[in-house]
Design a protein around this motif. Structure first.
Motif, PDB file in Angstrom:
ATOM      1  N   CYS A 116      31.878  43.738  33.544  1.00 35.34           N
ATOM      2  CA  CYS A 116      33.085  43.727  32.711  1.00 35.34           C
ATOM      3  C   CYS A 116      33.284  45.000  31.894  1.00 35.34           C
ATOM      4  O   CYS A 116      34.414  45.455  31.743  1.00 35.34           O
ATOM      5  N   GLN A 119      34.627  47.597  34.166  1.00 34.70           N
ATOM      6  CA  GLN A 119      36.049  47.411  34.440  1.00 34.70           C
ATOM      7  C   GLN A 119      36.894  47.859  33.250  1.00 34.70           C
ATOM      8  O   GLN A 119      37.911  48.517  33.405  1.00 34.70           O
ATOM      9  N   GLY A 137      33.433  47.578  38.641  1.00 36.55           N
ATOM     10  CA  GLY A 137      33.877  46.341  37.993  1.00 36.55           C
ATOM     11  C   GLY A 137      33.570  45.115  38.843  1.00 36.55           C
ATOM     12  O   GLY A 137      33.356  45.221  40.053  1.00 36.55           O
ATOM     13  N   SER A 140      35.187  44.345  42.174  1.00 34.65           N
ATOM     14  CA  SER A 140      34.981  45.281  43.294  1.00 34.65           C
ATOM     15  C   SER A 140      33.617  45.138  43.959  1.00 34.65           C
ATOM     16  O   SER A 140      33.225  45.985  44.766  1.00 34.65           O
ATOM     17  N   LEU A 161      37.030  50.080  40.868  1.00 29.14           N
ATOM     18  CA  LEU A 161      37.673  49.527  39.668  1.00 29.14           C
ATOM     19  C   LEU A 161      38.943  48.745  39.992  1.00 29.14           C
ATOM     20  O   LEU A 161      39.786  48.521  39.134  1.00 29.14           O
ATOM     21  N   THR A 163      41.300  45.674  40.580  1.00 34.36           N
ATOM     22  CA  THR A 163      41.325  44.237  40.246  1.00 34.36           C
ATOM     23  C   THR A 163      42.407  43.522  41.038  1.00 34.36           C
ATOM     24  O   THR A 163      42.528  42.303  40.993  1.00 34.36           O
ATOM     25  N   THR A 202      39.273  41.931  33.033  1.00 31.89           N
ATOM     26  CA  THR A 202      38.066  42.522  33.642  1.00 31.89           C
ATOM     27  C   THR A 202      37.705  41.885  34.988  1.00 31.89           C
ATOM     28  O   THR A 202      37.031  42.506  35.793  1.00 31.89           O
TER      29      THR A 202
END
Ligand code: SAM
Ligand code: SF4
Length: 472
Positions: A116, A119, A137, A140, A161, A163, A202
């Motif tokens: 977290c 991220q 993150g 990923s 990174l 999301t 995150t």
């Protein structure tokens, strides 16, 4: 007063790689895929069970690439921190760890930040700690093999990174830490957008794993000797089967409990909004589903719940509690509470205290509100001072301690089935959990109890645990 024992699994020699347990069977993959001469890794995890389980998967990926796990960062060629940013303190810990480590860093060592904080801070981590070369993150992780290949090839600044994904992180090479109870993530991310929370940011959007894939892994776990499985998700009961089977969460629970060899099925964390009568009915009818529900309320004040965007009122939450209390078998209920959310008045706090009296939880995790980046509550007026938050937290914890003491005392004289997971340094002293998730420290003259289920008569109680003696 209950005694506390050293029940650390770390004290059990060979817990993760002992021949014959599930972890060992997964590990065999590592030797086949080995291609890195003498590469070693150290992985430290901060935060929740989902992070613990992510680390088990990351460790599996590394082992399958030929890395060997070591116990200290100094001995590792790859040092990874799997981080938590739910509260400011947790995030700060990582930077102080990175700072401490800088001075000790050996030549050629690769340092990575996962999870977290990775991220949240993204590439800024490279500026704050230029000795870091991997930032990945939680959303990923499925790209980890590719990212590691770039790190191994000598790339200095590798990032994952993303999301924006509808994929979950599934890997056949998970290296589980506990030989009896397996974590299994069934839903990743969160769509709930609570005003104080970094998780949607995150961990990305909610995405569920296909139910057949979950059941296949549960069958494999049972074959490997696991008897307890804990289904995980930030909002586990918001599970939405993406496959054509369209199993509801309660149907998945029942199907998991039907897998031969599985004796206990747990799940966490449930969101009150999606907690329906069908889940209670499943718990009532299937004793292999553990009689414990973690149902975070966050506040007892409808006004604060609204400001938090929790999507339920106090009255609606209490309806869910009434459903659980009305079940045909007793179900333990635990919760999370935040004190000192912006604008929380003394009256609001009083409503949280009165909620404790009304529900009489079996357990509670409580936190001082911590302002977090990218969250809507950051901009809210009427911040509560640290001193006042501490005062409210102490009052809350004292009240809950008394309730737990009373609830636990009422259990003296009852019997529980315990999965034995710890052995004290003291002779004949063991510990484990009941189905309703009570920690029970008990005496037994038997020699080999770890990983077995025993009946324990409760003879004493404290606020946080029970004491007893084995009766069969
Ligand atoms: N998804 C779960 C839920 O909705 O209850 C739990 C998420 S979080 C990992 C665990 C707990 O941390 C939350 O239930 C909440 O009580 C607490 N928490 C989250 N953000 C916080 C913040 N900014 N400050 C203080 N506590 C926080
Ligand atoms: Fe955070 Fe709320 Fe999602 Fe839980 S439900 S992870 S508290 S946003």
């Amino acid at each position: 007063m209950a005694e506390t024992f050293d029940i650390s699994l770390d004290s059990l020699a060979g817990r993760s790689v002992a021949p014959g347990n599930g972890a060992a069977a997964h590990l065999s993959v590592a030797s086949v895929a080995s291609h890195l001469n003498g590469a070693t890794f150290f992985l430290e995890t901060f935060g929740c069970q989902m992070n613990d389980h992510d680390s088990e998967k990351v460790a599996g990926v590394l082992l399958s690439r030929g890395y060997r796990q070591v116990e200290s960062p100094e001995a590792a060629s790859l040092v990874l921190y799997n981080t938590c940013s739910i509260r400011e303190k947790a995030a700060q810990k990582v930077f102080s760890r990175l700072g401490e480590y800088r001075t000790k860093q050996a030549a050629g060592q690769v340092i990575g930040v996962l999870g977290c904080v990775a991220q949240q801070e993204g590439e800024d981590i490279f500026e704050r700690a230029p000795w870091v070369s991997l930032v990945c993150g939680s959303a990923s992780y499925r790209k980890l093999p590719e990212l590691l290949a770039r790190v191994e090839a000598g790339n200095q600044r590798v990032t994952g990174l993303d999301t924006d994904t509808d994929e979950t992180f599934e890997t056949p090479v998970t290296r589980r830490d506990n030989p009896w109870r397996a974590y299994l993530t069934i839903i990743e991310g969160c769509d709930k957008a609570c005003a104080y929370c970094v998780v949607p940011y995150t961990r990305g959007p909610e995405r569920s794993r296909a139910s057949d894939s979950v059941l296949k892994e549960v069958r494999e776990l049972a074959e490997l000797g696991y008897s307890e499985v804990q289904l995980l998700g930030q909002t586990v009961n918001s599970y939405a089967d993406p496959s054509s089977r369209r199993r509801r969460f309660s149907e998945l629970l029942l199907a998991v409990a039907d897998v031969p060899g599985m004796r206990r099925v747990r799940f966490t964390t449930s969101h009150p909004r999606d907690f329906g009568a069908d889940i209670v009915a499943a718990l009532e009818t299937q004793p292999r589903l553990c009689n414990h529900v973690h149902l975070p309320v966050q506040s007892g004040s409808t006004r604060v719940l609204r400001a938090m965007t929790r999507t339920y009122t106090r009255a609606e939450y209490l309806e869910k509690i009434a459903m659980l209390r009305g079940a045909r078998r007793p179900i333990a209920i635990t919760t999370d509470i935040i004190v000192g959310f912006p604008g929380e008045t003394e009256e609001d706090f009083g409503e949280t205290l009165s909620l404790l009296d009304e529900v009489r939880y079996d357990g509670m995790f409580s936190f001082k509100y911590s302002p977090r980046p990218n969250t809507p509550s950051l901009a809210m007026p009427d911040a509560i001072s640290e001193e006042e938050k501490s005062r409210r937290l102490a009052i809350l914890q004292k009240k809950q301690g008394e309730i737990q003491g009373e609830r636990n005392a009422a259990l003296v004289g009852t019997k529980f089935e315990i999965l034995v997971s710890g052995k004290s340094r003291r002779e004949n002293q063991w510990s484990g959990h009941s189905g309703c998730h009570k920690v029970v420290n008990f005496t037994s003259q038997r020699r080999e109890l770890l990983g077995t289920y025993v009946q324990v008569l409760v003879t004493g109680a404290g606020h946080n645990s029970l004491v007893g003696q084995q009766v069969t």
